[in-house]
Design a protein around this motif. Structure first.
Motif, PDB file in Angstrom:
ATOM      1  N   UNK A  99      86.104 -35.277 -41.367  1.00  0.00           N
ATOM      2  CA  UNK A  99      85.243 -34.256 -40.461  1.00  0.00           C
ATOM      3  C   UNK A  99      84.943 -33.463 -41.346  1.00  0.00           C
ATOM      4  N   UNK A 100      85.528 -33.665 -42.256  1.00  0.00           N
ATOM      5  CA  UNK A 100      85.385 -32.420 -43.970  1.00  0.00           C
ATOM      6  C   UNK A 100      84.219 -32.917 -44.473  1.00  0.00           C
ATOM      7  N   UNK A 101      83.651 -33.846 -44.285  1.00  0.00           N
ATOM      8  CA  UNK A 101      82.716 -34.539 -45.634  1.00  0.00           C
ATOM      9  C   UNK A 101      81.096 -33.803 -45.149  1.00  0.00           C
ATOM     10  N   UNK A 102      80.677 -33.364 -44.245  1.00  0.00           N
ATOM     11  CA  UNK A 102      79.646 -32.138 -44.264  1.00  0.00           C
ATOM     12  C   UNK A 102      79.585 -30.778 -45.116  1.00  0.00           C
ATOM     13  N   UNK A 103      81.155 -30.514 -45.216  1.00  0.00           N
ATOM     14  CA  UNK A 103      81.061 -29.072 -46.290  1.00  0.00           C
ATOM     15  C   UNK A 103      80.999 -29.635 -47.626  1.00  0.00           C
ATOM     16  N   UNK A 104      80.622 -30.821 -48.492  1.00  0.00           N
ATOM     17  CA  UNK A 104      80.648 -31.852 -50.147  1.00  0.00           C
ATOM     18  C   UNK A 104      79.000 -31.408 -50.168  1.00  0.00           C
ATOM     19  N   UNK A 105      79.258 -30.526 -50.915  1.00  0.00           N
ATOM     20  CA  UNK A 105      77.631 -30.224 -51.597  1.00  0.00           C
ATOM     21  C   UNK A 105      76.593 -29.619 -51.028  1.00  0.00           C
ATOM     22  N   UNK A 106      77.522 -28.716 -50.078  1.00  0.00           N
ATOM     23  CA  UNK A 106      76.455 -27.912 -49.548  1.00  0.00           C
ATOM     24  C   UNK A 106      76.059 -27.143 -50.395  1.00  0.00           C
ATOM     25  N   UNK A 107      74.676 -26.551 -49.395  1.00  0.00           N
ATOM     26  CA  UNK A 107      73.231 -26.190 -50.595  1.00  0.00           C
ATOM     27  C   UNK A 107      73.241 -26.698 -51.856  1.00  0.00           C
ATOM     28  N   UNK A 108      73.715 -27.796 -52.097  1.00  0.00           N
ATOM     29  CA  UNK A 108      73.181 -27.715 -53.898  1.00  0.00           C
ATOM     30  C   UNK A 108      74.693 -27.604 -54.929  1.00  0.00           C
ATOM     31  N   UNK A 109      75.841 -27.305 -54.332  1.00  0.00           N
ATOM     32  CA  UNK A 109      76.806 -26.257 -54.769  1.00  0.00           C
ATOM     33  C   UNK A 109      77.511 -27.360 -55.267  1.00  0.00           C
ATOM     34  N   UNK A 110      78.275 -27.600 -56.349  1.00  0.00           N
ATOM     35  CA  UNK A 110      79.730 -28.405 -56.560  1.00  0.00           C
ATOM     36  C   UNK A 110      80.541 -27.985 -57.705  1.00  0.00           C
TER      37      UNK A 110
END
Length: 548
Positions: free
Chosen positions: A95-106
């Motif tokens: 369920x936490x997968x969508x927050x990875x790479x948000x906005x191309x930022x990491x």
């Protein structure tokens, strides 16, 4: 006569009779004469070598610290730990997968991993595959190779991004690396060894965790009790804790201070108890209660307490508790060593390989149908890994059936739950806040498709459509939300003033959005009718209930 008399006299005196002298050996050479010199004494046996320093140290370690676990305890560890990890990966971390790479930022934990930016689809696929590998490990399929691959994938996702900052996930990376070394048993019929260096390494890792957390709490801010008091947010828990302290004559501040000291000293004591063999049975009745209390007070640390409970119960429990299960496992292994003809037929290679191919298809389809991004690719990879692990491990038909059933049941329950709806609605909200309206609309559409008759995100989707200028779609989404809200409110009018105000606010938002979209479409008359309907519904909801 004199000789026999002297012998009897020596026997009465308790002396040993003299051995008769050996007869001289005559040489075949005529020049040699018999020698009168006594024969030489045999050499003394060599003294045993003194143990080397490493051997002595190893023996002392085994006596003081080495872990010795019954086979049934190791089986419980394998099934419990990896089964819990599979649930964690599929039901929580996915369920936490969508927050990875948000906005191309990491920001990765390790700089070299920053070359690739994680995406929800990639992370979701890795979580799904890792959950399938954990399921294989729990059922003893694939052995150490499966656990090593699981450790590599889990560690990669964790180190790939600091979007995951849970420290116990880092602990799981270390534990998985050690478990890939541990012979916990698998498809074979032999019991795993009771003692192994990997077991000792796992216990040492746990002891270090308790030692570090105990040392970190030897700080004035913690020992004063202020930190502990601040994190206890539940009114019921605070009242219970203060009540216990009051029964001992302590004030609230003194109670939290005493508890803070108890926690710090308890964690230091747990480190010592895990290290020394003689203290482990005592720690079995003390250490698990610390993690039970953590769950009772409501600390949000996901499944960390459950992992620690599983490890501590296996490592610390007295061996006597496992004897009945050990006997059952020994009987089962003896029966499997000489199977009945029907069972032997099931173990033939053609049927076994067919069973694993079927299990691979079932598990792959179950993973591929998961309500998350990256599921189709994860399903294909899972199917290939299940077939490969089953074929190479030599596991039989029962384990193939168990793998297929466990994957289908777990992921079937996932699809039937609120998981998919929550996954996409939360992702849609995040995308909308970051200005990705097209992505937000797609996420909301997926959420509404998964749960069309529940509390779907029709209002949020209507707002997103309106912002994109898709007014006809916005009007349809608002209309569905308004009618649903109206039916719910009129069917069971909330009696609480706050709940009534919230219901009216949600109803007004839906009606006003609907009317606004109709205005933009040039349907003023229809928009006026919608606003009149809103006034009538508000009046009906605000009217006092009729007397019975």
């Amino acid at each position: 006569m004199s000789k026999s008399k002297s012998k009897s006299q020596r026997a009465r005196k308790g002396e040993r009779p003299r051995a008769a002298s050996p007869a001289p050996v005559l040489s075949s050479s005529p020049s040699s004469a018999p020698s009168s010199a006594p024969s030489p004494a045999p050499p003394a046996p060599p003294a045993p070598p003194a143990p080397s320093a490493p051997s002595a140290l190893k023996a002392r370690w085994a006596r003081l610290c080495q872990l010795d676990r019954p086979p049934s305890a190791l089986l419980a560890l394998r099934v419990g730990f990896f089964g819990l990890l599979s649930y964690d990966l599929w039901w929580i971390q996915l369920s936490h997968a969508p927050r990875y790479g948000a906005g191309g930022f990491n920001v990765p934990h390790l700089a070299p991993l920053g070359a690739l930016t994680p995406t929800p689809g990639a992370v979701g696929a890795l979580y799904l595959v890792s959950g399938a590998l954990a399921l294989l490990a729990a059922l003893g399929v694939g052995g150490r190779a499966v656990v090593a691959l699981l450790a590599a994938l889990y560690g990669y996702v964790y180190l790939w991004s600091q979007a995951d900052s849970y420290q116990h996930h880092y602990l799981l990376v270390l534990l998985l690396a050690l478990l890939s070394w541990a012979p916990l048993g698998g498809a074979g019929r032999e019991a795993p060894p009771r003692a192994h260096a990997s077991y000792d390494a796992l216990v040492a890792q746990l002891a270090l965790i308790y030692l570090w957390t105990g040392v970190a709490k030897l700080d004035a801010a913690w020992l004063s009790g202020d930190t502990l008091s601040g994190v206890l947010q539940s009114a019921d828990v605070r009242a219970a804790v203060v009540g216990w302290g009051g029964a001992l004559g302590l004030s609230a501040a003194q109670t939290f201070e005493a508890l803070a000291w108890a926690v710090a000293l308890g964690e230091l004591g747990a480190a010592v108890a895990l290290t020394l063999r003689r203290l482990r049975p005592l720690a079995f009745f003390v250490v698990p209660w610390f993690h039970i209390s953590v769950e009772w007070v409501g600390f949000d640390i996901e499944l960390f307490s459950y992992y620690m409970l599983a490890l501590n119960l296996v490592w610390l429990s007295p061996a006597a508790l496992w004897r009945p299960l050990d006997a059952l496992l020994a009987a089962l292994r003896a029966r499997l060593a000489a199977p009945a003809p029907a069972l032997a037929a099931l173990a033939r290679p053609p049927l076994r390989l067919t069973a694993w191919l079927a299990a691979a298809v079932v598990a792959g389809r179950a993973v591929g149908a998961a309500p998350a991004e990256g599921a189709p690719a994860a399903g294909l990879l899972t199917g290939a890994l299940v077939a490969l692990a089953g074929a190479l491990s030599g596991a039989g038909l029962p384990r193939a059936v168990a793998v297929a059933a466990a994957a289908a049941l777990s992921l079937g329950a996932l699809r039937a739950s609120e998981f998919g709806f929550d996954y996409y609605r939360m992702w849609g909200g995040d995308l909308r806040r970051r200005g990705d309206l097209e992505g937000a609309a797609r996420a909301y559409e997926r959420a509404n498709a998964l749960k069309p008759h529940g509390p779907a995100r029709h209002a949020a989707l209507g707002e997103t459509y309106a912002a994109l200028g898709r007014h006809a779609e916005a009007a349809a989404a608002y209309e569905e939300e308004a009618l649903r809200r109206r039916d719910e409110a009129l069917a069971a009018p909330p009696r609480d003033a706050r709940a009534r105000a919230a219901a009216l606010d949600a109803l007004s938002r839906a009606y006003q959005g609907w009317a606004g979209a109709l205005d933009r479409l040039g349907q003023g008359d229809h928009a006026r009718f919608v606003r009149e309907q809103l006034s009538a519904d508000r009046a009906q909801l605000l009217a006092p209930p009729a007397a019975p």
